[in-house]
Write a protein that holds these residues in place. Structure first.
Motif, mmCIF file in Angstrom:
data_model
loop_
_atom_site.group_PDB
_atom_site.id
_atom_site.type_symbol
_atom_site.label_atom_id
_atom_site.label_comp_id
_atom_site.label_asym_id
_atom_site.label_seq_id
_atom_site.Cartn_x
_atom_site.Cartn_y
_atom_site.Cartn_z
ATOM 1 N N GLU A 1 0.942 -1.067 0.008
ATOM 2 C CA GLU A 1 0.007 -0.015 -0.013
ATOM 3 C C GLU A 1 0.980 1.326 -0.061
ATOM 4 O OE1 GLU A 1 -4.186 0.566 2.018
ATOM 5 O OE2 GLU A 1 -2.712 1.033 3.557
ATOM 6 N N TYR A 2 0.281 2.070 -0.885
ATOM 7 C CA TYR A 2 1.129 3.558 -0.984
ATOM 8 C C TYR A 2 0.093 4.644 -0.588
ATOM 9 C CZ TYR A 2 5.145 1.707 -3.392
ATOM 10 O OH TYR A 2 6.360 0.987 -4.048
ATOM 11 N N LEU A 3 0.934 5.860 -0.173
ATOM 12 C CA LEU A 3 0.067 6.899 0.028
ATOM 13 C C LEU A 3 0.258 8.024 -1.012
ATOM 14 C CD1 LEU A 3 -1.851 8.618 1.869
ATOM 15 C CD2 LEU A 3 0.082 9.587 2.981
ATOM 16 N N ILE A 4 -0.544 8.333 -1.963
ATOM 17 C CA ILE A 4 -0.494 9.156 -2.935
ATOM 18 C C ILE A 4 -0.755 10.577 -2.654
ATOM 19 C CG2 ILE A 4 -0.874 9.656 -5.562
ATOM 20 C CD1 ILE A 4 0.568 6.930 -4.968
ATOM 21 N N GLN A 5 0.345 11.654 -3.020
ATOM 22 C CA GLN A 5 -0.131 12.866 -2.758
ATOM 23 C C GLN A 5 -0.269 13.913 -4.001
ATOM 24 O OE1 GLN A 5 3.401 13.167 0.182
ATOM 25 N NE2 GLN A 5 1.953 13.602 1.565
ATOM 26 N N CYS A 6 -1.172 14.361 -4.205
ATOM 27 C CA CYS A 6 -1.641 15.150 -5.443
ATOM 28 C C CYS A 6 -1.926 16.472 -5.031
ATOM 29 C CB CYS A 6 -2.688 14.654 -6.125
ATOM 30 S SG CYS A 6 -3.218 15.599 -7.541
ATOM 31 N N LYS A 7 -0.893 17.447 -5.396
ATOM 32 C CA LYS A 7 -1.006 19.023 -5.194
ATOM 33 C C LYS A 7 -1.834 19.801 -6.272
ATOM 34 C CE LYS A 7 2.714 19.311 -2.008
ATOM 35 N NZ LYS A 7 3.908 20.332 -1.867
ATOM 36 N N ILE A 8 -1.675 19.169 -7.549
ATOM 37 C CA ILE A 8 -2.039 19.753 -8.758
ATOM 38 C C ILE A 8 -2.526 18.656 -9.770
ATOM 39 C CG2 ILE A 8 -1.587 21.311 -10.773
ATOM 40 C CD1 ILE A 8 0.499 22.671 -9.247
ATOM 41 N N PRO A 9 -3.742 18.647 -9.654
ATOM 42 C CA PRO A 9 -4.410 17.546 -10.537
ATOM 43 C C PRO A 9 -4.489 17.890 -11.918
ATOM 44 C CG PRO A 9 -6.070 18.563 -9.619
ATOM 45 C CD PRO A 9 -4.971 19.342 -9.108
ATOM 46 N N LYS A 10 -4.694 16.787 -12.762
ATOM 47 C CA LYS A 10 -4.922 16.907 -14.224
ATOM 48 C C LYS A 10 -6.346 17.509 -14.442
ATOM 49 C CE LYS A 10 -1.926 13.721 -16.269
ATOM 50 N NZ LYS A 10 -1.188 14.595 -17.202
ATOM 51 N N ALA A 11 -6.541 18.160 -15.562
ATOM 52 C CA ALA A 11 -7.913 18.699 -15.803
ATOM 53 C C ALA A 11 -8.856 17.779 -16.176
ATOM 54 C CB ALA A 11 -7.692 19.745 -17.219
ATOM 55 N N THR A 12 -8.775 16.586 -16.482
ATOM 56 C CA THR A 12 -9.798 15.656 -16.785
ATOM 57 C C THR A 12 -10.040 14.945 -15.406
ATOM 58 O OG1 THR A 12 -8.048 14.074 -17.547
ATOM 59 C CG2 THR A 12 -9.076 15.183 -19.289
ATOM 60 N N SER A 13 -11.182 14.609 -15.105
ATOM 61 C CA SER A 13 -11.486 14.256 -13.983
ATOM 62 C C SER A 13 -11.657 12.475 -14.122
ATOM 63 C CB SER A 13 -12.946 14.601 -13.588
ATOM 64 O OG SER A 13 -13.966 14.288 -14.618
ATOM 65 N N ALA A 14 -11.847 11.964 -15.063
ATOM 66 C CA ALA A 14 -11.929 10.540 -15.191
ATOM 67 C C ALA A 14 -10.861 10.131 -16.634
ATOM 68 C CB ALA A 14 -13.094 10.023 -15.632
ATOM 69 N N PRO A 15 -9.724 10.040 -16.301
ATOM 70 C CA PRO A 15 -8.640 10.047 -17.481
ATOM 71 C C PRO A 15 -8.545 8.558 -18.210
ATOM 72 C CG PRO A 15 -7.581 9.609 -15.466
ATOM 73 C CD PRO A 15 -8.959 10.044 -15.080
ATOM 74 N N PHE A 16 -9.178 7.322 -17.601
ATOM 75 C CA PHE A 16 -9.223 6.323 -18.538
ATOM 76 C C PHE A 16 -10.560 5.731 -18.611
ATOM 77 C CE2 PHE A 16 -5.302 6.352 -15.425
ATOM 78 C CZ PHE A 16 -4.177 6.711 -16.651
ATOM 79 N N PRO A 17 -10.797 5.119 -19.493
ATOM 80 C CA PRO A 17 -12.107 4.323 -19.997
ATOM 81 C C PRO A 17 -12.542 3.543 -18.958
ATOM 82 C CG PRO A 17 -10.736 4.562 -21.723
ATOM 83 C CD PRO A 17 -9.769 4.640 -20.676
ATOM 84 N N SER A 18 -13.927 3.414 -18.851
ATOM 85 C CA SER A 18 -14.467 2.506 -17.778
ATOM 86 C C SER A 18 -14.247 1.190 -17.911
ATOM 87 C CB SER A 18 -15.931 2.995 -17.497
ATOM 88 O OG SER A 18 -16.493 1.965 -16.577
ATOM 89 N N ARG A 19 -13.925 0.310 -17.343
ATOM 90 C CA ARG A 19 -14.067 -1.015 -17.342
ATOM 91 C C ARG A 19 -14.600 -1.943 -16.474
ATOM 92 N NH1 ARG A 19 -8.934 -4.056 -18.308
ATOM 93 N NH2 ARG A 19 -10.574 -5.593 -19.182
ATOM 94 N N ASN A 20 -15.739 -1.526 -15.777
ATOM 95 C CA ASN A 20 -16.299 -2.135 -14.888
ATOM 96 C C ASN A 20 -15.724 -2.319 -13.446
ATOM 97 O OD1 ASN A 20 -18.862 -1.959 -16.161
ATOM 98 N ND2 ASN A 20 -18.474 -3.912 -17.258
ATOM 99 N N GLY A 21 -14.879 -1.215 -13.207
ATOM 100 C CA GLY A 21 -13.796 -1.654 -11.966
ATOM 101 C C GLY A 21 -12.843 -2.236 -12.183
ATOM 102 N N ARG A 22 -12.367 -3.149 -13.434
ATOM 103 C CA ARG A 22 -11.271 -3.439 -13.926
ATOM 104 C C ARG A 22 -10.124 -2.420 -14.291
ATOM 105 N NH1 ARG A 22 -11.485 -9.054 -15.048
ATOM 106 N NH2 ARG A 22 -9.792 -8.959 -16.451
ATOM 107 N N THR A 23 -8.910 -2.731 -13.707
ATOM 108 C CA THR A 23 -7.827 -1.835 -13.913
ATOM 109 C C THR A 23 -6.664 -2.422 -14.713
ATOM 110 O OG1 THR A 23 -6.776 -2.663 -11.863
ATOM 111 C CG2 THR A 23 -8.203 -0.818 -11.566
ATOM 112 N N ILE A 24 -6.589 -3.829 -15.115
ATOM 113 C CA ILE A 24 -5.763 -4.316 -16.058
ATOM 114 C C ILE A 24 -5.992 -3.983 -17.532
ATOM 115 C CG2 ILE A 24 -6.866 -6.505 -16.206
ATOM 116 C CD1 ILE A 24 -3.204 -5.952 -16.299
ATOM 117 N N TRP A 25 -4.637 -3.383 -18.169
ATOM 118 C CA TRP A 25 -4.836 -2.896 -19.371
ATOM 119 C C TRP A 25 -3.715 -3.498 -20.225
ATOM 120 C CZ3 TRP A 25 -8.879 0.060 -21.474
ATOM 121 C CH2 TRP A 25 -9.621 0.494 -20.504
#
Length: 808
Positions: A579-603
Motif C-alpha cells: 500500500e502507498y499514500l499518493i499525494q497530489c497537489k495539482i491534478p490534471k484537468a480531466t476528472s476521469a482519465p481512463f475509460p471505464s471497465r466495470n472496475g477492472r484496472t488491467i490494461w
C-alpha cells in the motif's frame, strides 16, 4: 527462570589452587553439546563400578594432570576449571565433599545445581536449563584470556613427550541440531577415558572436557540479562566467546551424532542461515504440524505436560521450536475485544494466557518464551514498533512500542518469529478473531521482518546495518504475500510510502520474476472521513515482466493505492500485497482519465503474453496513440486463433475495427470516429477446427486519439466464415454509394465460387492465379445491403456469407 533437573548425569568440579577474580562478559546462550572422545581411532570406555554401574573418573589422576599443566603455564595465567562427570542416581545428585562421595536428596538437588553454576567471587546468579550436565566455573574469565591458551600449552607439552598425537576433530553442527537423548549422553559418558599413570596425559580428554564445560557454562547464563552481540551472533554454534581455533592454534571441538560409533562429517555452521537454507522444504513439518494442531486436552493440563507431549516426537531444536510455535498459532486467539475497546487486557502472564487461551501480543510472546524455557530452547521476548491492523501507511508512530514478538536460538544463532501475527487476523468491525496460519512469521529472515517489525533495541534487528525509526516509518507498507511471492523491496520503483504526483500523475513499477495478476483499489483519504473508492483513475499494465500502476488522482489531496496479487494469471483470490499514500497537489484537468471497465484496472496485452496466448505484438503497452485517426495493431501466435473485437463504450464502434487473420499472425485495423480515449477489447480463442468454443481470453487497449479523420467510415462486417487467409482488397469501406459500379477484390481460400449480391442481383467474381476473386458489381438502391457470398462444395448449391456492406 529456574527449572527442575531431570538429567541422569551430574558434574563434580575440582578447583585448581589458583583462583583469580572473575570478569563479566556478555553471555552467549548455547545448548551443551556432548562430545565423543576418540583415541587411536577407537572409542574409549570406562570400567563401571560394581555397586552403582556409574562411569567413574579418577579425581587423583585429573589433579595430578593439573599440577603437571601448572608447570607449563605462566604464573600470571588464571586457573581453568576441570570437570568430572559421572552418572547420577535418580534420587539425587552426587557431589564430592572432603574426598567423600555423598548424595543430595532430590528435594535439594536444584539448589545444589544452582550453587554449582555460580562462579566463586561473583554476584551473578546463573540458572541452568533442563540440560543433563551441569558444571561449576571458577577462575578469571577476562576478554583477553581464553581457555584455548591453556589447551595450546597442553598440546605443546604433549608434543614434546611424544605421548599422543592430537587429532583435529570435525564439527558436526548442522542446520538442525539433534535432541539430546539419554542414549547420546550415555555414549558420551562411556567415551571418557580413564587416565592411566602419571607419564601419559590424555590430551584430547582434557581438551574435550574443557570444551564441554565452556558450552555448559554458557547455558547457565540468565537469558533475561542477555542481549545479542553482533560479532558473537556471526560466530559458529561451537563458539562461546573464546578465540577461534585459527587464532589460538587449538582444535578442541568434537561433536556427537545420534549413532556414536559412526562419525559423519558435516559442514560447520559459521553464520545464521536463511530460512530457505534452514528449511529447504516446509513439507517436512506436515506431520509435526498436524500433531501440534491435534493436541488432546489431557496433554494440556499444565505447561509442563504440554511441552512434554509436544516435543515427544521431535528430534532437533528446530523441530521443538516448530511444534511449540504451531501450537501457539493454532490454540491461542487474539483478544480483539480488549484491543478495540482499549480496556485493560487483564492478566497476560504465561499462566493466565495458557489457562484462557486468549491474549494480545505480549501474552503470546511471554507464553512462547516460557514454553521454550521448558523445552530447553533459548528464547527472548522482544518489544518494539510494528505496522499492525490499525497502522496508517506513511504515518509516524506516537508510542515507543506497540507490539511484542520473539527470538529463538538455533545452532548458536538467533532467529525471529511472531506467534501473534502467524495465528490469524482480526475483524475489527465484528470484534472477532479468525484463525488463519501465516507461515511468513516463522523464523522470518531479519531483512524481511524489519519491513513491519522494528525492535526497541537495534541489536535485535539482527542486521549489520540497523534500520532507523525514520527509515522504518517512511517505507511502503509491505505484507507477507509480497515476500511469499518472491518479491523484494529492490523490485519496487518506490520504496517510500509517500509518493507525490508529477504533472498530476505518478507511476509505480514492480519487477516480476514470474507471471502474476493484480487487483488495484484507489481510495480517497483525508484522515477524517471513511476512505471511498474512486474508479477509472488507475491504469495497470504488464510490460516486459514489469507491472506498472499509473495513478491520475481526480482532485487535490491524499489517496491510498492498495494492490493485491496472486501467482499466475488464471482466476482466483488475490492477497494483500502492498500500500502507498499518493499525494497530489495539482491534478490534471480531466476528472476521469481512463475509460471505464466495470472496475477492472488491467490494461494492455501483458497477460496475453504471459499466458502464451500470443508470442509477440506490435504494441506491448496499454496506451496506443492514434495521431491521424487510424492505426494497425498486430499479434503473433504459435497456434491458430480466432479473434473478436469490441471497440468503444458499449461496443458501439465495433464496425470501426477490422481483423485480418493469418496462420501465425493477426492484424487489427482501427479507425477512430471521435477524438479522446477509447477502450479496445480483443477476445481470443483457439482454432480447434470448428465453430464451437467461447472467447474466454481477452486484453484491452486504451486508444488515445488526438484527431479523427474528416470522413471516418466503418469497415465491412465479417462473419464466422472470415477465417485464416481471408482478406479484402477492395472496397475497404463498409458504406457504399447507391447505384454505383464498384470493383470487388477479395481472397477466400477453399471456396469454389464467390458472388456479390445486391438488390437480388448476383454478380459472380472470377478467380485469379493468387486465389483472389475479382469482378465488378452494382451496389443497388440506398438503404439496402450488399453481401459477398461463396460456396465450398461444387455439388451443393449453398452459399455462405463472408462480408456485408451498407448502401447509402
Amino acid at each position: 527462570m529456574g527449572s527442575s533437573c531431570s538429567s541422569t548425569t551430574s558434574a563434580v568440579v575440582v578447583k585448581t589452587a589458583r583462583v583469580a577474580p572473575t570478569t563479566k562478559r556478555p553471555p552467549v546462550t548455547e545448548e551443551p553439546k556432548p562430545e565423543i572422545l576418540e583415541r587411536g581411532g577407537q572409542h574409549g570406555t570406562t570400567p563401571k563400578t560394581k555397586d552403582t554401574g556409574k562411569d567413574d573418573v579418577s579425581i587423583a589422576s585429573i589433579q595430578s594432570q593439573v599440577s603437571h599443566l601448572d608447570r607449563t603455564q605462566d604464573t600470571s595465567t588464571s586457573a581453568d576449571t576441570l570437570v568430572q562427570y559421572e552418572k547420577r542416581p535418580q534420587d539425587g545428585v552426587h557431589v564430592q565433599q572432603n574426598n567423600r562421595w555423598s548424595s543430595i536428596s532430590g528435594a535439594n538437588s536444584q539448589d545444589s545445581i544452582e550453587s554449582l553454576c555460580k562462579p566463586e567471587n561473583s554476584d551473578r546468579t546463573s540458572t541452568p536449563k533442563n540440560t543433563r550436565t551441569h558444571v561449576k566455573e571458577t577462575g578469571s574469565q577476562t576478554k583477553k584470556l581464553r581457555l584455548s591458551d591453556q589447551s595450546k600449552a597442553i598440546q605443546n607439552e604433549g608434543s614434546k613427550n611424544n605421548t599422543i598425537e592430537a587429532k583435529k576433530p570435525n564439527s558436526t553442527t548442522a542446520s538442525t541440531t539433534q535432541l539430546s537423548r539419554p542414549a547420546d549422553r550415555g555414549s558420551f559418558d562411556k567415551s571418557v577415558d580413564k587416565l592411566n599413570g602419571d607419564s601419559a596425559v590424555d590430551i584430547e580428554a582434557i581438551q574435550n572436557s574443557r570444551a564441554f564445560q565452556n558450552q555448559a557454562t554458557g547455558s547457565c547464563e540468565k537469558l533475561d540479562k542477555e542481549k545479542p552481540n553482533m560479532k558473537e551472533i556471526k560466530m559458529s554454534a561451537n563458539n562461546t566467546g573464546m578465540k577461534s581455533d585459527e587464532e589460538t592454534g587449538t582444535d578442541d571441538k568434537k561433536g556427537i551424532n545420534s549413532v556414536p560409533s559412526k562419525m559423519v562429517e558435516q559442514p560447520e555452521i559459521t553464520r545464521r542461515l536463511k530460512k530457505t537454507e534452514l528449511i529447504p522444504d516446509l513439507s517436512v513439518f506436515k506431520e509435526l504440524d498436524d500433531y501440534a494442531k491435534q493436541t488432546p486436552e489431557h496433554a494440556e493440563s499444565s505447561m509442563r505436560s504440554l511441552v512434554d507431549y509436544l516435543i515427544r516426537p521431535t528430534k532437533s531444536p528446530l523441530e521443538r521450536i516448530r511444534v511449540l510455535f504451531m501450537w501457539m498459532a493454532t490454540h491461542v486467539k487474539y483478544d480483539v475485544s480488549g484491543y478495540v475497546t482499549g480496556t485493560t487486557y487483564g492478566d497476560s502472564s504465561p499462566e493466565a494466557v495458557f489457562r484462557t487461551r486468549t491474549a494480545v501480543c505480549q501474552g503470546y510472546a511471554d507464553l512462547f518464551t516460557e514454553l521454550c524455557r521448558l523445552a530447553d530452547i533459548p528464547c527472548k521476548t522482544i518489544s518494539g514498533k510494528a505496522k499492525g491492523i490499525n497502522y496508517v501507511v506513511g504515518a509516524k508512530f506516537r508510542e515507543a512500542s506497540n507490539h511484542a514478538w520473539n527470538a529463538v536460538q538455533i545452532n548458536g544463532f538467533w532467529y525471529l518469529l511472531d506467534c501473534t501475527w502467524a495465528a490469524g487476523h482480526s475483524d475489527i468491525s465484528s470484534k472477532t478473531f479468525v484463525f488463519s496460519y501465516t507461515e511468513h512469521y516463522f523464523l522470518t529472515d531479519p531483512e524481511l521482518l524489519v519491513a513491519d517489525h522494528l525492535p526497541l533495541d537495534d541489536s535485535w534487528q539482527l542486521l549489520e546495518d540497523p534500520v532507523s525509526v525514520e527509515m522504518f516509518e517512511s517505507w511502503v507498507l509491505l505484507k507477507p504475500a509480497f515476500f511469499d511471492l518472491g518479491l523484494r523491496m529492490s523490485d519496487l520503483s518506490h520504496s517510500k510510502a509517500r509518493v507525490p504526483t508529477k504533472s498530476g500523475s505518478a507511476t509505480i513499477k514492480l519487477s516480476l520474476h514470474e507471471p502474476m495478476s493484480f487487483v488495484v483499489h484507489f481510495k480517497s483519504f483525508d484522515g477524517k472521513k471513511k476512505p471511498t473508492e474512486i474508479k477509472n483513475c488507475v491504469l495497470h499494465e504488464i510490460v516486459d515482466m514489469e507491472a506498472r500502476f499509473r495513478v491520475v488522482p481526480p482532485t487535490e489531496g491524499k489517496f491510498r493505492l492498495t494492490i493485491f496479487a496472486k501467482k499466475g494469471t488464471s482466476s482466483g483470490s488475490h492477497e494483500f500485497l502492498l500500500e502507498y499514500l499518493i499525494q497530489c497537489k495539482i491534478p490534471k484537468a480531466t476528472s476521469a482519465p481512463f475509460p471505464s471497465r466495470n472496475g477492472r484496472t488491467i490494461w494492455g496485452p501483458g497477460h496475453f503474453l504471459l499466458d502464451g496466448v500470443i508470442s509477440g505484438t506490435s504494441h506491448p503497452e496499454a496506451i496506443v496513440d492514434v495521431p491521424e485517426g487510424d492505426v494497425k495493431i498486430q499479434f503473433e501466435f504459435e497456434s491458430r486463433m480466432h479473434f473478436m473485437c469490441h471497440f468503444g463504450e458499449d461496443s458501439r464502434w465495433n464496425e470501426y475495427v477490422f481483423t485480418e487473420p493469418e496462420d501465425a499472425c493477426a492484424t487489427f485495423y482501427l479507425r477512430c470516429p471521435e477524438p479522446g480515449m477509447h477502450s479496445l477489447t480483443i477476445w481470443a480463442k483457439e482454432d480447434i477446427g470448428s465453430t464451437d468454443g467461447s472467447y474466454h481470453k481477452h486484453c484491452s487497449y486504451i486508444i488515445r486519439c488526438k484527431k479523427s479523420k474528416p470522413k471516418c467510415l466503418p469497415y465491412p462486417k465479417t462473419f464466422k466464415t472470415w477465417t485464416s487467409g481471408c482478406k479484402v482488397f477492395r472496397p475497404q469501406n463498409g458504406h457504399l454509394a447507391s447505384n454505383r459500379a464498384v470493383l470487388f477484390r477479395v481472397r477466400w481460400p477453399k471456396v469454389v465460387d464467390v458472388a456479390v449480391v445486391a438488390d437480388g442481383k448476383w454478380s459472380h467474381l472470377v478467380q485469379g492465379s493468387d486465389d483472389c476473386w475479382e469482378g465488378n458489381a452494382t451496389t443497388g438502391a440506398r438503404g439496402t445491403s450488399l453481401h459477398v457470398v461463396g460456396k465450398r462444395d461444387p455439388n451443393v448449391n449453398s452459399y455462405e456469407w463472408l462480408l456485408d456492406y451498407k448502401v447509402i
